[in-house]
Design a protein around this motif. Sequence first.
Motif: not given
Length: 361
Positions: A287-310
Amino acid sequence: MTLRRQLQFWALSLIAFIAFLMVFSQVLLPFVAGMAVAYLLDPVCDRLEKLGMNRLWATLTILLVFVALLVLFFILVLPVLGNQLAGFLQKLPELVNKLQGLVSSNIGERLTHMTGFKVDDLQSSMGDIIKQGASWIGELLKSVWSGGQALLSVLSLFVITPVVAFYLLLDWDNMVARIDSWLPRPHVDEIRGLAREMDGAVAGFVRGQVSVCVLLGLFYAIGLALTGLNFGLLIGIGAGLISFIPFVGASLGFIVSMGVALVQFWPDWTMIAAVGLVFAVGQFLEGNVFQPKLVGESTGLHPVVLMFALFAFGYLFGFVGMLIAVPAAAMIGVLARFALRQYLASPLYTGTGRISAASEE
Protein backbone atom coordinates in the motif's frame (compact mmCIF):
# COMPACT_ATOMS: atom_id res chain seq x y z
CA MET A 1 -21.62 8.70 -42.91
CA THR A 2 -24.29 9.91 -40.47
CA LEU A 3 -23.91 9.59 -36.70
CA ARG A 4 -26.51 6.83 -36.68
CA ARG A 5 -24.58 4.82 -39.29
CA GLN A 6 -21.35 5.29 -37.32
CA LEU A 7 -22.99 4.03 -34.12
CA GLN A 8 -24.39 1.02 -35.96
CA PHE A 9 -20.98 0.23 -37.48
CA TRP A 10 -19.14 0.33 -34.14
CA ALA A 11 -21.91 -1.58 -32.35
CA LEU A 12 -21.76 -4.37 -34.95
CA SER A 13 -17.96 -4.40 -34.73
CA LEU A 14 -18.14 -4.78 -30.94
CA ILE A 15 -20.69 -7.61 -31.22
CA ALA A 16 -18.51 -9.38 -33.79
CA PHE A 17 -15.45 -9.06 -31.54
CA ILE A 18 -17.29 -10.47 -28.50
CA ALA A 19 -18.67 -13.33 -30.60
CA PHE A 20 -15.14 -14.09 -31.85
CA LEU A 21 -13.85 -14.28 -28.28
CA MET A 22 -16.66 -16.57 -27.18
CA VAL A 23 -16.28 -18.94 -30.16
CA PHE A 24 -12.49 -19.19 -30.11
CA SER A 25 -11.78 -18.67 -26.40
CA GLN A 26 -10.49 -22.25 -26.03
CA VAL A 27 -7.70 -21.75 -28.58
CA LEU A 28 -6.75 -18.14 -27.92
CA LEU A 29 -4.60 -18.63 -24.81
CA PRO A 30 -1.11 -18.90 -26.42
CA PHE A 31 -1.92 -16.07 -28.87
CA VAL A 32 -3.20 -13.73 -26.16
CA ALA A 33 -0.20 -14.65 -24.01
CA GLY A 34 2.11 -13.90 -26.96
CA MET A 35 0.46 -10.52 -27.50
CA ALA A 36 0.82 -9.72 -23.79
CA VAL A 37 4.51 -10.67 -23.82
CA ALA A 38 5.14 -8.54 -26.93
CA TYR A 39 3.29 -5.59 -25.41
CA LEU A 40 5.21 -5.84 -22.14
CA LEU A 41 8.62 -6.15 -23.82
CA ASP A 42 8.20 -3.57 -26.59
CA PRO A 43 9.64 -0.69 -24.50
CA VAL A 44 12.75 -2.79 -23.80
CA CYS A 45 13.12 -3.49 -27.51
CA ASP A 46 12.78 0.23 -28.30
CA ARG A 47 15.48 1.00 -25.72
CA LEU A 48 17.89 -1.49 -27.31
CA GLU A 49 17.18 0.04 -30.72
CA LYS A 50 18.15 3.46 -29.37
CA LEU A 51 21.42 1.96 -28.17
CA GLY A 52 22.26 0.95 -31.74
CA MET A 53 20.92 -2.62 -32.00
CA ASN A 54 18.68 -3.38 -34.97
CA ARG A 55 15.12 -4.54 -34.39
CA LEU A 56 15.72 -8.19 -35.28
CA TRP A 57 18.64 -8.69 -32.91
CA ALA A 58 16.93 -6.71 -30.16
CA THR A 59 13.85 -8.93 -30.47
CA LEU A 60 15.89 -12.13 -30.46
CA THR A 61 17.94 -11.03 -27.45
CA ILE A 62 14.92 -10.07 -25.37
CA LEU A 63 12.94 -13.22 -26.16
CA LEU A 64 15.90 -15.52 -25.54
CA VAL A 65 16.47 -13.95 -22.12
CA PHE A 66 12.73 -14.12 -21.35
CA VAL A 67 12.45 -17.78 -22.37
CA ALA A 68 15.63 -18.67 -20.46
CA LEU A 69 14.26 -17.12 -17.26
CA LEU A 70 10.94 -18.90 -17.80
CA VAL A 71 12.68 -22.25 -18.30
CA LEU A 72 14.77 -21.72 -15.16
CA PHE A 73 11.58 -21.01 -13.22
CA PHE A 74 9.93 -24.19 -14.46
CA ILE A 75 13.04 -26.26 -13.77
CA LEU A 76 14.02 -24.88 -10.37
CA VAL A 77 10.84 -23.55 -8.75
CA LEU A 78 7.91 -25.40 -10.31
CA PRO A 79 8.87 -28.90 -9.03
CA VAL A 80 9.09 -27.55 -5.48
CA LEU A 81 5.73 -25.83 -5.82
CA GLY A 82 4.23 -28.98 -7.35
CA ASN A 83 5.40 -31.12 -4.43
CA GLN A 84 4.08 -28.62 -1.90
CA LEU A 85 0.75 -28.39 -3.74
CA ALA A 86 0.38 -32.18 -3.81
CA GLY A 87 1.22 -32.39 -0.11
CA PHE A 88 -1.13 -29.54 0.76
CA LEU A 89 -4.07 -31.10 -1.11
CA GLN A 90 -3.33 -34.48 0.47
CA LYS A 91 -3.26 -33.06 4.01
CA LEU A 92 -6.09 -30.55 3.52
CA PRO A 93 -8.85 -32.74 5.07
CA GLU A 94 -6.59 -33.48 8.05
CA LEU A 95 -5.75 -29.78 8.45
CA VAL A 96 -9.43 -28.81 8.33
CA ASN A 97 -10.39 -31.42 10.94
CA LYS A 98 -7.57 -30.35 13.27
CA LEU A 99 -8.46 -26.70 12.84
CA GLN A 100 -12.12 -27.41 13.61
CA GLY A 101 -11.17 -29.35 16.73
CA LEU A 102 -8.70 -26.66 17.82
CA VAL A 103 -11.17 -23.82 17.39
CA SER A 104 -13.99 -25.76 19.04
CA SER A 105 -11.98 -26.86 22.08
CA ASN A 106 -10.33 -23.49 22.74
CA ILE A 107 -12.88 -20.97 21.59
CA GLY A 108 -16.13 -22.94 21.73
CA GLU A 109 -16.63 -22.82 25.50
CA ARG A 110 -15.95 -19.08 25.71
CA LEU A 111 -18.22 -18.42 22.74
CA THR A 112 -20.99 -20.52 24.28
CA HIS A 113 -20.65 -18.71 27.59
CA MET A 114 -20.71 -15.26 26.00
CA THR A 115 -23.30 -15.72 23.25
CA GLY A 116 -25.07 -18.99 23.90
CA PHE A 117 -23.80 -20.29 20.54
CA LYS A 118 -23.17 -24.04 20.91
CA VAL A 119 -19.96 -25.80 19.94
CA ASP A 120 -21.82 -28.17 17.63
CA ASP A 121 -23.32 -25.21 15.82
CA LEU A 122 -19.85 -23.70 15.46
CA GLN A 123 -18.48 -26.89 13.92
CA SER A 124 -21.47 -27.11 11.59
CA SER A 125 -21.05 -23.48 10.52
CA MET A 126 -17.32 -23.94 9.90
CA GLY A 127 -18.03 -27.04 7.87
CA ASP A 128 -20.59 -25.18 5.77
CA ILE A 129 -18.18 -22.28 5.19
CA ILE A 130 -15.39 -24.64 4.16
CA LYS A 131 -17.71 -26.55 1.82
CA GLN A 132 -18.92 -23.32 0.22
CA GLY A 133 -15.34 -22.08 -0.18
CA ALA A 134 -14.21 -25.35 -1.70
CA SER A 135 -17.20 -25.34 -4.07
CA TRP A 136 -16.46 -21.74 -5.14
CA ILE A 137 -12.78 -22.48 -5.74
CA GLY A 138 -13.71 -25.63 -7.66
CA GLU A 139 -16.09 -23.70 -9.91
CA LEU A 140 -13.47 -21.03 -10.53
CA LEU A 141 -10.81 -23.58 -11.42
CA LYS A 142 -13.29 -25.42 -13.63
CA SER A 143 -14.12 -22.17 -15.46
CA VAL A 144 -10.44 -21.32 -15.88
CA TRP A 145 -9.61 -24.83 -17.09
CA SER A 146 -12.53 -25.05 -19.50
CA GLY A 147 -11.53 -21.69 -20.98
CA GLY A 148 -8.03 -22.84 -21.85
CA GLN A 149 -7.92 -26.62 -21.79
CA ALA A 150 -7.66 -27.03 -25.59
CA LEU A 151 -4.16 -25.60 -25.76
CA LEU A 152 -3.24 -25.28 -22.11
CA SER A 153 -0.13 -27.43 -22.44
CA VAL A 154 3.59 -27.02 -22.13
CA LEU A 155 4.00 -27.38 -25.88
CA SER A 156 1.61 -24.52 -26.74
CA LEU A 157 2.95 -22.14 -24.10
CA PHE A 158 6.61 -22.88 -24.83
CA VAL A 159 6.37 -23.02 -28.63
CA ILE A 160 3.39 -21.02 -29.90
CA THR A 161 3.59 -18.16 -27.40
CA PRO A 162 7.27 -17.28 -28.05
CA VAL A 163 6.72 -17.52 -31.82
CA VAL A 164 3.70 -15.20 -31.66
CA ALA A 165 5.57 -12.82 -29.37
CA PHE A 166 8.60 -12.81 -31.70
CA TYR A 167 6.67 -11.85 -34.83
CA LEU A 168 4.53 -9.28 -33.03
CA LEU A 169 7.52 -7.71 -31.30
CA LEU A 170 9.52 -7.64 -34.53
CA ASP A 171 6.73 -5.91 -36.45
CA TRP A 172 5.17 -3.90 -33.61
CA ASP A 173 5.96 -0.39 -34.87
CA ASN A 174 4.87 -1.26 -38.42
CA MET A 175 1.56 -2.65 -37.15
CA VAL A 176 0.91 0.47 -35.10
CA ALA A 177 1.66 2.67 -38.13
CA ARG A 178 -0.59 0.54 -40.34
CA ILE A 179 -3.50 0.72 -37.91
CA ASP A 180 -2.95 4.46 -37.62
CA SER A 181 -3.28 4.76 -41.41
CA TRP A 182 -6.74 3.14 -41.21
CA LEU A 183 -8.14 5.75 -38.81
CA PRO A 184 -10.87 8.07 -40.17
CA ARG A 185 -9.04 11.27 -41.10
CA PRO A 186 -11.56 13.78 -39.67
CA HIS A 187 -11.18 12.27 -36.18
CA VAL A 188 -7.57 11.08 -36.30
CA ASP A 189 -6.24 13.46 -33.63
CA GLU A 190 -9.06 12.61 -31.23
CA ILE A 191 -8.60 8.86 -31.71
CA ARG A 192 -4.82 9.14 -31.31
CA GLY A 193 -5.33 10.99 -28.05
CA LEU A 194 -7.68 8.30 -26.76
CA ALA A 195 -5.25 5.59 -27.87
CA ARG A 196 -2.38 7.25 -26.00
CA GLU A 197 -4.56 7.53 -22.91
CA MET A 198 -5.52 3.84 -23.18
CA ASP A 199 -1.90 2.83 -23.69
CA GLY A 200 -0.84 4.79 -20.63
CA ALA A 201 -3.56 3.24 -18.50
CA VAL A 202 -2.98 -0.34 -19.66
CA ALA A 203 0.83 -0.19 -19.76
CA GLY A 204 1.13 1.53 -16.40
CA PHE A 205 -1.15 -0.93 -14.64
CA VAL A 206 -0.09 -4.18 -16.31
CA ARG A 207 3.66 -3.60 -16.15
CA GLY A 208 3.42 -2.16 -12.67
CA GLN A 209 1.07 -4.82 -11.33
CA VAL A 210 3.23 -7.64 -12.69
CA SER A 211 6.16 -6.18 -10.76
CA VAL A 212 4.02 -5.83 -7.61
CA CYS A 213 2.81 -9.44 -7.83
CA VAL A 214 6.35 -10.77 -8.29
CA LEU A 215 7.76 -8.69 -5.41
CA LEU A 216 4.90 -9.61 -3.07
CA GLY A 217 5.17 -13.29 -3.99
CA LEU A 218 8.88 -13.28 -3.22
CA PHE A 219 8.36 -11.41 0.05
CA TYR A 220 5.54 -13.64 1.29
CA ALA A 221 7.33 -16.83 0.21
CA ILE A 222 10.63 -15.89 1.88
CA GLY A 223 8.91 -14.53 4.99
CA LEU A 224 6.68 -17.59 5.50
CA ALA A 225 9.58 -19.95 4.77
CA LEU A 226 11.70 -18.19 7.44
CA THR A 227 8.93 -18.72 10.01
CA GLY A 228 9.06 -22.44 9.24
CA LEU A 229 5.43 -22.58 8.11
CA ASN A 230 4.46 -25.75 6.27
CA PHE A 231 3.75 -25.05 2.59
CA GLY A 232 5.01 -21.49 3.16
CA LEU A 233 6.61 -21.23 -0.28
CA LEU A 234 3.40 -22.33 -2.01
CA ILE A 235 1.14 -20.06 0.06
CA GLY A 236 3.44 -17.06 -0.33
CA ILE A 237 3.86 -17.30 -4.09
CA GLY A 238 0.16 -18.03 -4.53
CA ALA A 239 -0.82 -14.99 -2.44
CA GLY A 240 1.55 -12.81 -4.46
CA LEU A 241 0.30 -14.00 -7.84
CA ILE A 242 -3.36 -13.55 -6.87
CA SER A 243 -2.60 -10.01 -5.68
CA PHE A 244 -3.57 -8.68 -9.12
CA ILE A 245 -7.14 -9.04 -7.77
CA PRO A 246 -7.44 -6.20 -5.20
CA PHE A 247 -7.56 -7.42 -1.58
CA VAL A 248 -8.19 -11.05 -2.60
CA GLY A 249 -4.58 -12.29 -2.75
CA ALA A 250 -3.54 -10.99 0.65
CA SER A 251 -6.83 -11.96 2.32
CA LEU A 252 -6.82 -15.51 0.96
CA GLY A 253 -3.12 -15.99 1.73
CA PHE A 254 -3.60 -14.66 5.28
CA ILE A 255 -6.56 -16.95 6.00
CA VAL A 256 -4.83 -20.06 4.65
CA SER A 257 -1.50 -19.32 6.33
CA MET A 258 -3.11 -18.55 9.70
CA GLY A 259 -5.12 -21.76 9.52
CA VAL A 260 -1.96 -23.78 8.82
CA ALA A 261 -0.06 -21.85 11.52
CA LEU A 262 -2.72 -22.56 14.16
CA VAL A 263 -2.58 -26.28 13.44
CA GLN A 264 1.22 -26.37 13.24
CA PHE A 265 2.33 -24.02 16.05
CA TRP A 266 -0.48 -24.07 18.63
CA PRO A 267 -0.15 -23.07 21.48
CA ASP A 268 3.00 -21.09 20.53
CA TRP A 269 1.43 -17.68 19.89
CA THR A 270 4.81 -16.19 19.03
CA MET A 271 5.15 -18.13 15.79
CA ILE A 272 1.47 -17.62 14.92
CA ALA A 273 1.94 -13.87 15.39
CA ALA A 274 5.09 -14.02 13.23
CA VAL A 275 3.06 -15.49 10.37
CA GLY A 276 0.47 -12.72 10.76
CA LEU A 277 3.28 -10.13 10.89
CA VAL A 278 4.57 -11.29 7.48
CA PHE A 279 1.23 -10.38 5.88
CA ALA A 280 0.95 -7.14 7.88
CA VAL A 281 4.35 -5.99 6.62
CA GLY A 282 3.49 -7.18 3.11
CA GLN A 283 0.30 -5.12 3.09
CA PHE A 284 2.21 -2.08 4.34
CA LEU A 285 4.78 -2.46 1.57
CA GLU A 286 2.08 -2.99 -1.07
CA GLY A 287 0.00 0.00 0.00
CA ASN A 288 2.81 2.48 0.75
CA VAL A 289 5.72 1.44 -1.48
CA PHE A 290 4.91 -0.97 -4.32
CA GLN A 291 1.53 0.33 -5.49
CA PRO A 292 2.36 4.10 -5.37
CA LYS A 293 5.79 3.65 -6.98
CA LEU A 294 5.03 0.99 -9.60
CA VAL A 295 1.32 1.32 -10.39
CA GLY A 296 -0.11 4.56 -9.02
CA GLU A 297 -3.49 5.60 -10.39
CA SER A 298 -2.68 4.49 -13.93
CA THR A 299 -5.98 2.82 -14.79
CA GLY A 300 -8.26 5.38 -13.19
CA LEU A 301 -10.53 2.48 -12.14
CA HIS A 302 -11.92 1.75 -8.70
CA PRO A 303 -10.72 -1.56 -7.16
CA VAL A 304 -14.33 -2.81 -7.09
CA VAL A 305 -14.59 -2.22 -10.84
CA LEU A 306 -11.37 -4.16 -11.40
CA MET A 307 -12.62 -7.06 -9.30
CA PHE A 308 -15.91 -7.12 -11.21
CA ALA A 309 -14.07 -7.04 -14.55
CA LEU A 310 -11.81 -9.96 -13.56
CA PHE A 311 -14.67 -12.15 -12.36
CA ALA A 312 -17.03 -11.19 -15.22
CA PHE A 313 -14.48 -11.73 -18.00
CA GLY A 314 -13.23 -14.91 -16.30
CA TYR A 315 -16.78 -16.26 -16.15
CA LEU A 316 -17.51 -15.40 -19.78
CA PHE A 317 -14.23 -16.33 -21.46
CA GLY A 318 -12.33 -18.47 -18.92
CA PHE A 319 -8.62 -17.92 -18.38
CA VAL A 320 -8.32 -15.87 -21.58
CA GLY A 321 -10.96 -13.54 -20.20
CA MET A 322 -8.95 -13.01 -17.02
CA LEU A 323 -5.92 -12.08 -19.13
CA ILE A 324 -7.81 -9.40 -21.07
CA ALA A 325 -10.04 -8.21 -18.21
CA VAL A 326 -7.84 -5.40 -16.89
CA PRO A 327 -6.79 -3.99 -20.30
CA ALA A 328 -10.41 -4.12 -21.49
CA ALA A 329 -11.68 -2.45 -18.30
CA ALA A 330 -9.00 0.25 -18.60
CA MET A 331 -9.96 0.94 -22.23
CA ILE A 332 -13.66 1.05 -21.39
CA GLY A 333 -12.81 3.44 -18.55
CA VAL A 334 -10.97 5.77 -20.95
CA LEU A 335 -13.93 5.74 -23.36
CA ALA A 336 -16.38 6.31 -20.51
CA ARG A 337 -14.41 9.32 -19.26
CA PHE A 338 -14.25 10.68 -22.82
CA ALA A 339 -18.03 10.26 -23.18
CA LEU A 340 -18.52 12.01 -19.83
CA ARG A 341 -16.33 14.94 -20.94
CA GLN A 342 -18.33 15.21 -24.16
CA TYR A 343 -21.59 15.17 -22.21
CA LEU A 344 -20.44 17.83 -19.72
CA ALA A 345 -19.45 20.09 -22.62
CA SER A 346 -22.68 19.51 -24.55
CA PRO A 347 -25.87 21.58 -24.54
CA LEU A 348 -27.63 18.54 -23.10
CA TYR A 349 -25.81 19.19 -19.80
CA THR A 350 -25.25 22.96 -19.88
CA GLY A 351 -28.62 23.88 -21.37
CA THR A 352 -27.00 26.58 -23.53
CA GLY A 353 -28.83 25.37 -26.63
CA ARG A 354 -32.21 25.96 -25.01
CA ILE A 355 -31.15 29.36 -23.74
CA SER A 356 -29.92 30.50 -27.17
CA ALA A 357 -33.09 29.16 -28.81
CA ALA A 358 -35.26 31.04 -26.34
CA SER A 359 -33.32 34.27 -26.89
CA GLU A 360 -33.78 33.97 -30.66
CA GLU A 361 -37.55 33.66 -30.20
